[in-house]
Scaffold this motif. Sequence first.
Motif, PDB file in Angstrom:
ATOM      1  N   ASP A 145       3.225   3.650  -1.544  1.00  0.00           N
ATOM      2  CA  ASP A 145       3.778   4.049  -2.934  1.00  0.00           C
ATOM      3  C   ASP A 145       5.134   4.567  -2.697  1.00  0.00           C
ATOM      4  O   ASP A 145       5.373   5.570  -2.085  1.00  0.00           O
ATOM      5  CB  ASP A 145       2.971   4.911  -3.607  1.00  0.00           C
ATOM      6  CG  ASP A 145       1.361   4.172  -3.988  1.00  0.00           C
ATOM      7  OD1 ASP A 145       1.311   3.182  -4.209  1.00  0.00           O
ATOM      8  OD2 ASP A 145       0.451   5.048  -3.646  1.00  0.00           O
ATOM      9  N   GLN A 204      -5.674   0.533   2.243  1.00  0.00           N
ATOM     10  CA  GLN A 204      -5.371   1.160   1.002  1.00  0.00           C
ATOM     11  C   GLN A 204      -6.246   2.403   1.003  1.00  0.00           C
ATOM     12  O   GLN A 204      -5.722   3.624   0.812  1.00  0.00           O
ATOM     13  CB  GLN A 204      -5.591   0.345  -0.047  1.00  0.00           C
ATOM     14  CG  GLN A 204      -5.383   1.146  -1.592  1.00  0.00           C
ATOM     15  CD  GLN A 204      -3.635   1.380  -1.678  1.00  0.00           C
ATOM     16  OE1 GLN A 204      -2.741   1.080  -1.178  1.00  0.00           O
ATOM     17  NE2 GLN A 204      -3.759   2.754  -2.292  1.00  0.00           N
ATOM     18  N   GLN A 229       0.431   7.111   4.169  1.00  0.00           N
ATOM     19  CA  GLN A 229       0.627   5.834   3.920  1.00  0.00           C
ATOM     20  C   GLN A 229       1.294   4.933   5.017  1.00  0.00           C
ATOM     21  O   GLN A 229       1.096   3.914   5.258  1.00  0.00           O
ATOM     22  CB  GLN A 229       1.363   5.730   2.732  1.00  0.00           C
ATOM     23  CG  GLN A 229       0.484   6.038   1.404  1.00  0.00           C
ATOM     24  CD  GLN A 229       1.043   5.908   0.004  1.00  0.00           C
ATOM     25  OE1 GLN A 229       2.422   5.898  -0.075  1.00  0.00           O
ATOM     26  NE2 GLN A 229       0.362   5.710  -0.936  1.00  0.00           N
ATOM     27  N   ASP A 240      -4.254   5.950   1.475  1.00  0.00           N
ATOM     28  CA  ASP A 240      -3.872   6.570   0.281  1.00  0.00           C
ATOM     29  C   ASP A 240      -4.320   8.156   0.058  1.00  0.00           C
ATOM     30  O   ASP A 240      -5.430   8.534   0.697  1.00  0.00           O
ATOM     31  CB  ASP A 240      -4.748   5.946  -1.029  1.00  0.00           C
ATOM     32  CG  ASP A 240      -4.292   6.419  -2.268  1.00  0.00           C
ATOM     33  OD1 ASP A 240      -4.722   7.708  -2.741  1.00  0.00           O
ATOM     34  OD2 ASP A 240      -3.431   5.770  -2.931  1.00  0.00           O
ATOM     35  N   ASN A 270       0.787  -1.162   0.042  1.00  0.00           N
ATOM     36  CA  ASN A 270       0.097   0.064   0.064  1.00  0.00           C
ATOM     37  C   ASN A 270       0.782   1.306  -0.094  1.00  0.00           C
ATOM     38  O   ASN A 270       0.483   2.454  -0.309  1.00  0.00           O
ATOM     39  CB  ASN A 270      -0.654   0.075   1.203  1.00  0.00           C
ATOM     40  CG  ASN A 270      -2.159  -1.253   1.094  1.00  0.00           C
ATOM     41  OD1 ASN A 270      -2.457  -1.409  -0.004  1.00  0.00           O
ATOM     42  ND2 ASN A 270      -2.340  -1.421   2.203  1.00  0.00           N
TER      43      ASN A 270
END
Length: 215
Positions: A26, A98, A47, A102, A24
């Motif tokens: 990035d 997520q 995150q 996010d 999850n």
Amino acid sequence: MEFGRGISFFDAIYGFAITLLVTNIDVPPASSWVSIPALLDSRLQSQLLGFLLSFVVIAIFWRVNFRLMGSVALMSPRLISWNIVAAFFVILIPFTTQGTSDPSTADLPLPTALYALNIALASLSQTAIYQSAGKQGLTEAATAGGNSGLRQLLLHIPVPLVFLASIPVTLLAGPLPGRLLWATLFIISPLTDRLLKRAPTPPSPPDGHVPDSDP
């Protein structure tokens, strides 16, 4: 051998779910790695916080499952079914994480509400594992008698209740108030544990065996 296979299967599910959480996160673009402020501007912290929260949650769920199954003498079909239900909701945690971590969806109420529902159902299913094992007489406490099953229910029920209560708060007031409500568990859970320890214990069975209150 069958009992060991069952435990290994469910342990692997918890381990796989907690590992999936890292997907999850990035990787920030190269321009964000020039300094710490630039890295924080990429909203990476959102995150990372989501990862940390769910990592702790799944670790606690595994620890509870470890204790519960450690008090069980054998694996029945009903017990396997409840473990599968619990595993189902644990596997969903990376997905709902997520939505809450996010940057593009973290400020929306629905992802936080779905995450709270996910955690509540996972907690309830784990409680059902112990209650089912107790009713089938598969735990030492159930064999010895007493009200250990009720004590365990009262000990674990605050978690799903708080997460369920946070759902309408989140939908009406936003994600932040709902998440702040989760923090009350740091007070409610230890308080419940202390009150249950002070409650009078049932008399010992005639053979003098004292029920094990810590599964």
